[in-house]
Design a protein around this motif. Structure first.
Motif, PDB file in Angstrom:
ATOM      1  N   TRP A   1       6.375   7.272   2.047  1.00  0.00           N
ATOM      2  CA  TRP A   1       7.791   6.941   1.865  1.00  0.00           C
ATOM      3  C   TRP A   1       8.650   8.127   2.309  1.00  0.00           C
ATOM      4  CZ3 TRP A   1      12.326   8.154  -0.601  1.00  0.00           C
ATOM      5  CH2 TRP A   1      13.241   7.114  -0.801  1.00  0.00           C
TER       6      TRP A   1
ATOM      7  N   PRO B   1       8.976   0.433   7.959  1.00  0.00           N
ATOM      8  CA  PRO B   1       9.741  -0.049   6.813  1.00  0.00           C
ATOM      9  C   PRO B   1       9.333   0.644   5.512  1.00  0.00           C
ATOM     10  CG  PRO B   1       8.265  -1.742   7.648  1.00  0.00           C
ATOM     11  CD  PRO B   1       8.225  -0.629   8.618  1.00  0.00           C
ATOM     12  N   LEU B   2      10.342   0.875   4.677  1.00  0.00           N
ATOM     13  CA  LEU B   2      10.099   1.601   3.434  1.00  0.00           C
ATOM     14  C   LEU B   2       9.234   0.808   2.470  1.00  0.00           C
ATOM     15  CD1 LEU B   2      13.523   3.273   2.741  1.00  0.00           C
ATOM     16  CD2 LEU B   2      11.552   4.137   3.943  1.00  0.00           C
ATOM     17  N   GLN B   3       9.383  -0.530   2.501  1.00  0.00           N
ATOM     18  CA  GLN B   3       8.595  -1.344   1.581  1.00  0.00           C
ATOM     19  C   GLN B   3       7.103  -1.149   1.822  1.00  0.00           C
ATOM     20  OE1 GLN B   3       8.992  -5.597   2.032  1.00  0.00           O
ATOM     21  NE2 GLN B   3       8.869  -5.912  -0.176  1.00  0.00           N
TER      22      GLN B   3
ATOM     23  N   MET C   1       5.987   2.177   0.633  1.00  0.00           N
ATOM     24  CA  MET C   1       5.869   2.236  -0.817  1.00  0.00           C
ATOM     25  C   MET C   1       4.587   1.559  -1.284  1.00  0.00           C
ATOM     26  SD  MET C   1       7.293   3.598  -3.279  1.00  0.00           S
ATOM     27  CE  MET C   1       8.997   3.994  -3.551  1.00  0.00           C
TER      28      MET C   1
ATOM     29  N   PHE D   1      13.871  -5.441  -5.877  1.00  0.00           N
ATOM     30  CA  PHE D   1      13.504  -4.854  -4.588  1.00  0.00           C
ATOM     31  C   PHE D   1      13.848  -3.373  -4.543  1.00  0.00           C
ATOM     32  CE2 PHE D   1      14.191  -3.718  -0.183  1.00  0.00           C
ATOM     33  CZ  PHE D   1      13.073  -4.260   0.422  1.00  0.00           C
TER      34      PHE D   1
ATOM     35  N   VAL E   1      11.995  -0.993  -6.909  1.00  0.00           N
ATOM     36  CA  VAL E   1      10.652  -0.645  -6.470  1.00  0.00           C
ATOM     37  C   VAL E   1      10.697   0.296  -5.273  1.00  0.00           C
ATOM     38  CG1 VAL E   1       8.588  -1.576  -5.357  1.00  0.00           C
ATOM     39  CG2 VAL E   1       9.563  -2.724  -7.351  1.00  0.00           C
ATOM     40  N   ASN E   2      11.487  -0.075  -4.262  1.00  0.00           N
ATOM     41  CA  ASN E   2      11.400   0.645  -3.004  1.00  0.00           C
ATOM     42  C   ASN E   2      12.293   1.875  -2.909  1.00  0.00           C
ATOM     43  OD1 ASN E   2       9.443  -1.030  -1.681  1.00  0.00           O
ATOM     44  ND2 ASN E   2      11.021  -2.619  -1.720  1.00  0.00           N
ATOM     45  N   HIS E   3      13.242   1.998  -3.819  1.00  0.00           N
ATOM     46  CA  HIS E   3      14.009   3.248  -3.898  1.00  0.00           C
ATOM     47  C   HIS E   3      13.990   3.688  -5.364  1.00  0.00           C
ATOM     48  CE1 HIS E   3      15.665   3.162   0.208  1.00  0.00           C
ATOM     49  NE2 HIS E   3      15.443   1.872   0.081  1.00  0.00           N
ATOM     50  N   ARG E   4      12.807   3.844  -5.850  1.00  0.00           N
ATOM     51  CA  ARG E   4      12.563   4.001  -7.269  1.00  0.00           C
ATOM     52  C   ARG E   4      13.423   5.087  -7.897  1.00  0.00           C
ATOM     53  NH1 ARG E   4       6.563   5.179  -7.927  1.00  0.00           N
ATOM     54  NH2 ARG E   4       6.415   3.206  -6.795  1.00  0.00           N
ATOM     55  N   GLU E   5      13.473   6.231  -7.247  1.00  0.00           N
ATOM     56  CA  GLU E   5      14.135   7.366  -7.892  1.00  0.00           C
ATOM     57  C   GLU E   5      15.634   7.387  -7.642  1.00  0.00           C
ATOM     58  OE1 GLU E   5      11.729  10.242  -6.048  1.00  0.00           O
ATOM     59  OE2 GLU E   5       9.980   9.360  -7.048  1.00  0.00           O
ATOM     60  N   HIS E   6      16.142   6.475  -6.828  1.00  0.00           N
ATOM     61  CA  HIS E   6      17.532   6.593  -6.424  1.00  0.00           C
ATOM     62  C   HIS E   6      18.398   5.394  -6.770  1.00  0.00           C
ATOM     63  CE1 HIS E   6      16.129  10.095  -4.279  1.00  0.00           C
ATOM     64  NE2 HIS E   6      15.169   9.367  -3.759  1.00  0.00           N
TER      65      HIS E   6
ATOM     66  N   GLN F   1      14.086  -1.610   5.754  1.00  0.00           N
ATOM     67  CA  GLN F   1      13.537  -1.846   4.427  1.00  0.00           C
ATOM     68  C   GLN F   1      12.208  -2.592   4.449  1.00  0.00           C
ATOM     69  OE1 GLN F   1      15.165  -0.183   2.093  1.00  0.00           O
ATOM     70  NE2 GLN F   1      16.473   0.393   3.789  1.00  0.00           N
TER      71      GLN F   1
END
Lengths: 768, 768
Positions: free
Chosen positions: A329, A682-684, A687, B222, B225-230, B339
């Motif tokens: 990621w 893609p980020l998904q 992750m 979504f 999960v994919n931008h967990r910390e933000h 994404q």
């Protein structure tokens, strides 16, 4: 221009030669002595080794088993048998997708051919315009099947216009579907890959100079601040080109040393001497063993010095680095974002595979890169349109009389009539032939100057340039006679709507020529490809005269690779011909289908048994392939408009104009829909992979894993293999494949040296 | 074509009219009654309020202070006095950069003019080719100063070729430098901005449908999960266009209610009645107060129902959302990355400012977007090249005889000679005039159909379309006579190298025409701009007849805005003319310089005192401006090549060919160097701002701050102002400015209703 008869004869000759090649292939491939020529891939994978029969010596060289001769065409179904997922695992996605280009040709053209023969051929044949009149242009039987048979102003042109739409939409459908399938394959491939260093790594270029810090410190500080939670480590790129050449030289000398040691062991009495001068032909005679030992020692010293110099000298550090992250990621984010407000520094992009990196280009500054691209664009223009000028000059200089004047001692030979006429007929072509053979190399050199950082990128750019050259000089050059420059000149002085007319008008007349071309270049050429005549001869020469050690035999085996840059544009020519002639002269289509079918068979066989790819880009070339087929489609539509407007079918122009507009739009839709999958990550997905990997292997020391991944090849020692082995223990079912294929990929790949020439390890050592 | 004398006369007339406008402006602007017309910006900022003198009534309307009349030109130095940083704070970066376009014109053309008059004019003047011969083409004194005076094959053309290079490189230098300055300004502006919701927010479009989850849940899951910390929060976009129109209607009725209540308070005896029919002219008479009260109550009910429906009905939720992050770094990452593996869903981009959002376009699916763009591209082509066709049709239908036949009762009027000739001369032009007035609106509608999601984006796209139209129909249309379609037709049938020749050849002959054009459209037009004739009249009409409440007076004040989409392309025409004529007929240059100087003065005054921008994009339009000037440069070079090749100066073509190549290359260099600053947001800057903000305000509840930022305008209630006030308490020196400017920016901006028409609040209410 030939009649149907002439074409039949030509077809016969070419079919015979193609079948001849295939027969020879069927026989020679089952001889054990040729095993390494026709099955190198399996040797490289470690599942096959040199045949060591216990039987008689002959059976080591010749296959005496009669039954195998009876099944001599077995390779064809065998080539088709391997299912695609296995093929991807065996040969990589690049190769598997590459053969799909031929399959795509079949998918597009088989239905088009059926439809064209069902509809267009009867329509053309029953219009009896030609045949009666005997005007300036010579029409023949082929033309009776083509659009030329309709005559000006015929109402039947509407059938052709309708079919042009049908063909276009069918091509859209197949192209879209194929793009979708290949994108899915790529994503699936990327998702199922094992952990690889490039998944965690980003290539950073144009690192600005900091007066107070070294490049390494600067990189560390920058990413530790701006990617605080994700930065892991980095590897600065060294300018190790000098060191690379030393290492290469040492390797060659070591081979010779081993050879002489073997000789000495066999016959300890004989004194082994060599001459130290040029090519070992002149100079002082010395003891061979002693000579090589001292030279290698010297080189080792030099190498150590150079290695120290590279590591300690700040000037040897290039303003580029491979920065690794603690998650995919983090790497995906860094590769896709802009780092600072100045977009010409801290440029980030996905790191290529370690073996895909083209090291010499890592350090080019931004402005220099723009200037290089400008110069190369201008150079490509001149190369494409004016390449005949220097060749004509060489040809005019290299005539026999001039040679006679400069080298008078050749006079008696030249004056004789026999050789004279042969040479006279032969010389003018030779400069052109040499140029055409070297063309892909020239284009590759141009791509290198443009500064791309991966081998796969270089191949893709070379392919684009080569396609332009083929389109202008082969396609247009054949349709409109004259050199490219003459065409350019006449096009500039012609009205805009006349250009497609001029070209379109001559299209039907050139059908016969292109049919012959397809048979010679396509059919016979592909059959010759499977025979691998050049590697076959080269292997036996090397095996007889030069192979000294088992390692040498391994190296004498030249599996080759697909050479995307020079082969793909040639396939594109067939797509272009097929699309242009589909409406105009459908008789050409079966020839193209035979080409695609045969090529599919042959190349599937080759990637299974022969080729060994240098790198794996995950089918990153597909957008280019797709784009060029769309280009061919637009060209075919414009030429059809041009052709019809010379036939007093004026409404046809209006009726056909939406086609190119639609095609260009289709291109943008596909680009928006699929292309990001080839550029971004893609980020998904990242992750998901991160989560899986953390769950599977929570104790992994990623820093240790990535430590040496992006070290310049010359710095690599054995520990890289330990590292790989460590990795593969987790995936036992893949051990054999992966370890072997990594090992046998030349660690310092042939592009990594600065010289770029391909001097083998077999040339005799020059004095240092 | 006029002589120097004719131009002198024309210049005199235009200078007089320009000076006249300026004089009138100087007088009317200091009348208190016009204060709200000429200083609306200050009213909106809250630093100025309606004059309420204690003196006599007259002084409320007329300025009797003689001394102010003596200083009537004071506004000019005053306009220049405000330093740029203050200007940016006062009017925003968009406006400050916009006036720099005029300054850029001066920077480019003043040195070019000096050089051209020092070198080219003497060279042209002393070549006495013209003047003696009296051939077909009529040359005049202007031509003696132009390149036409040299005659075919003159050696002096080399001077012009050299100057073309000098001018090009000077333009490169100025353009590059300006791009650099403006990029720095933009980055500085963004870095110094206060906390704003759009800095933390990303617009997500094309959210895929999930059968098990609502859009809101889907977004939440979504991004969690994919931008967990933000990931912080999100705001789903509602399709509230119906609700918006209800709210608007209620607002209008409420104004009327207040008006009648005021009337009733003044004169309680008089019965106030209105008619309920169309426009209040027909229908049943009812009591006004009662009527409005009941209608508003009804509307309130409807509104509540609709509001409930929008919130509860899943169909009213659009597949788009504004997703907010807990740091700018997180938002910058999300906006720049892909994404999922399907690039047509979960599309992320920086959220526009809340007031810059064009709400109706948020929900267009990917494929529909491609189709819309295709259709609009085709439509633009036809609009540009065939717009004369429907107008000619209207003109031919709308002749007097037809009108007479359809409307026989007009016969007596039409039959009279006086009106007949007036109408006859007037009618043909009127359709064209109406079309040209509505053209920017048409182009804006086309941009809206294309589906851009921000007002600033819509303006930029409109500007591109308008520039194409102006180039084809004004520039080419004036140089080569005939409609655009006729030109297109003749160009298609002309040889490629003849097109620049045809245009280039007529260039020198049109110099006089363009000089007149510059004086009429440029000088007098700009002087009329400062007078604001239309807003002046409209304000007084509204003030007299319609203003009922203080709020109404506020709304009667129409500050207007820069209207980038329709004004910028017109400036570009002057750049084009300047660059094309710099080498050919330098006499045109002083006229252009006067235009740029005057316009700079006037627009600087206007943005300080008048215009109120709808949104702030941070000069995002600069790449477009730069690109169009580069386009103009390439056009000028190609036309110069065309012109010179008709003058038997054949080497000139070769000598000039590198120019367009270099210019295009220059464009790519600038694009690579600067454009990312207008599209992406660098992570380093984001990290710096995050760190600063965390240090300054560790206790901030960002979730609360962002909660309602991206609510559709109709859902906003008073609490948005509390929120803003909360924000501004931290920046006390900005309170007045910010709160007022937010409040007065129409919260439901004029584009947010689905109808798109601009019905003011002043039209009489229609029965519901």
């Amino acid at each position: 221009m030939g009649s149907l008869n002439d074409i039949g004869v030509a077809a016969g000759i070419n079919i015979l030669s193609a079948v001849g090649f295939l027969l020879v292939f069927a026989v020679v491939r089952i001889q054990p002595i040729n095993d390494r020529v026709y099955f190198p891939k399996w040797y490289l994978k470690g599942t096959r080794s040199s045949p060591r029969h216990i039987g008689n010596v002959l059976s080591k060289f010749v296959n005496a088993d009669v039954s195998t001769y009876l099944r001599f065409l077995n390779w064809m179904p065998a080539a088709l048998k391997m299912p695609e997922p296995e093929l991807i695992e065996h040969a990589g996605l690049d190769s598997a997708v590459y053969v799909r280009i031929y399959l795509l040709g079949l998918k597009i053209f088989v239905p088009i051919t059926v439809l064209a023969f069902a509809v267009l051929v009867p329509v053309n044949w029953t219009s009896a315009t030609l045949g009666d009149d005997e005007e300036g242009l010579s029409y023949d039987q082929i033309d009776k099947l083509s659009i030329s048979n309709l005559g000006p102003g015929s109402k039947r042109f509407w059938v052709h216009i309708g079919m042009a739409y049908v063909f276009t939409f069918w091509t859209f459908y197949v192209l879209y579907h194929e793009y979708k399938v290949i994108t899915t394959m790529r994503l699936h491939f990327l998702a199922n890959q094992n952990r690889r260093p490039d998944q965690f790594t980003v290539l950073v270029r144009n690192i600005p100079v900091d007066p107070d810090e070294t490049v390494g410190e600067h990189v560390e500080h920058f990413f530790a601040v701006n990617h605080r939670e994700h930065y892991l480590s980095h590897q600065v790129a060294y300018n190790a080109n000098a060191l690379a050449s030393l290492v290469k030289k040492k390797k060659g000398l070591q081979n010779w040393l081993v050879y002489y040691e073997n000789q000495h062991a066999k016959n300890p009495e004989k004194e082994l001497t060599i001459k130290t001068g040029l090519w070992g032909l002149w100079g002082e005679k010395v003891d061979a063993l002693q000579h090589y030992k001292t030279t290698i020692e010297e080189l080792c010293k030099q190498e150590d010095e150079e290695r120290q110099k590279v590591i300690s000298d700040p000037k040897a550090i290039m303003p580029a680095a491979f920065v690794s992250f603690n998650s995919q990621w983090g790497a995906a984010v860094c590769a896709q974002t802009q780092q600072t407000s100045n977009p010409t520094v801290w440029l980030t992009e996905w790191a290529p595979e370690p073996r895909d990196v083209y090291w010499p280009n890592l350090a080019i500054p931004f402005v220099e890169l723009s200037i290089r691209r400008l110069i190369m664009a201008v150079a490509l223009f001149f190369l494409t349109f004016f390449f005949m000028v220097p060749i004509a000059l060489v040809q005019s200089v290299a005539n026999l009389d001039d040679i006679e004047r400069v080298l008078p001692f050749l006079k008696p030979i030249i004056e004789r009539n026999g050789p004279r006429s042969v040479i006279q007929g032969f010389l003018p072509g030779i400069a052109l032939k040499i140029f055409l053979i070297f063309l892909p190399t020239i284009l590759m050199a141009m791509s290198k100057i443009e500064g791309h950082v991966s081998l796969s990128g270089l191949e893709r750019k070379t392919a684009s340039k080569y396609f332009l050259f083929i389109f202008v000089n082969v396609f247009l050059g054949s349709v409109v006679a004259g050199t490219a420059f003459q065409q350019l000149n006449s096009f500039i002085h012609q009205s805009t709507n006349k250009i497609p007319e001029t070209i379109g008008e001559s299209i039907p007349m050139k059908a016969t020529f292109f049919i012959t071309y397809i048979m010679v270049d396509g059919w016979a050429g592909i059959a010759a490809e499977v025979l691998r005549l050049k590697p076959l001869i080269m292997f036996h020469i090397k095996n007889t005269f030069l192979v000294r050690t088992e390692q040498d035999r391994e190296q004498a085996m030249d599996p080759g690779s697909l050479e995307f840059g020079s082969t793909e544009p040639r396939i594109q020519l067939y797509f272009l011909l097929g699309l242009v002639y589909a409406v105009v002269t459908p008789i050409i289509l079966p020839f193209i289908i035979v080409f695609f079918g045969l090529a599919y068979l042959v190349f599937r066989h080759q990637i299974i048994n022969v080729y060994n790819q240098q790198y794996e880009s995950g089918a990153q070339f597909w957008p280019d392939v797709h784009g060029r087929i769309v280009t061919a489609l637009v060209i075919s539509q414009i030429l059809l408009i041009g052709l019809l407007s010379t036939q007093e079918a004026d409404q046809s122009t209006v009726a056909l104009l939406p086609l190119p507009v639609l095609t260009i739009w289709f291109h943008y839709v596909c680009k928006g829909r699929f292309e990001p999958a080839y550029i971004k990550f893609p980020l998904q997905e990242a992750m998901v992979k991160d989560t899986l990997q953390r769950a599977n292997d929570p104790m992994l020391n990623l820093r240790e894993y990535l430590k040496d991944a992006y070290v310049h090849p010359v710095f690599r020692s054995g520990d890289i293999y330990e590292l790989l082995a460590m990795d593969e223990e987790e995936n036992p079912h893949l051990v054999a494949t992966k370890r072997r294929s990594r090992m046998t990929t030349p660690v310092d790949s042939k592009f990594s040296s600065s010289s770029g020439t391909n001097e083998g390890e077999f040339s005799r050592p020059r004095p240092s």
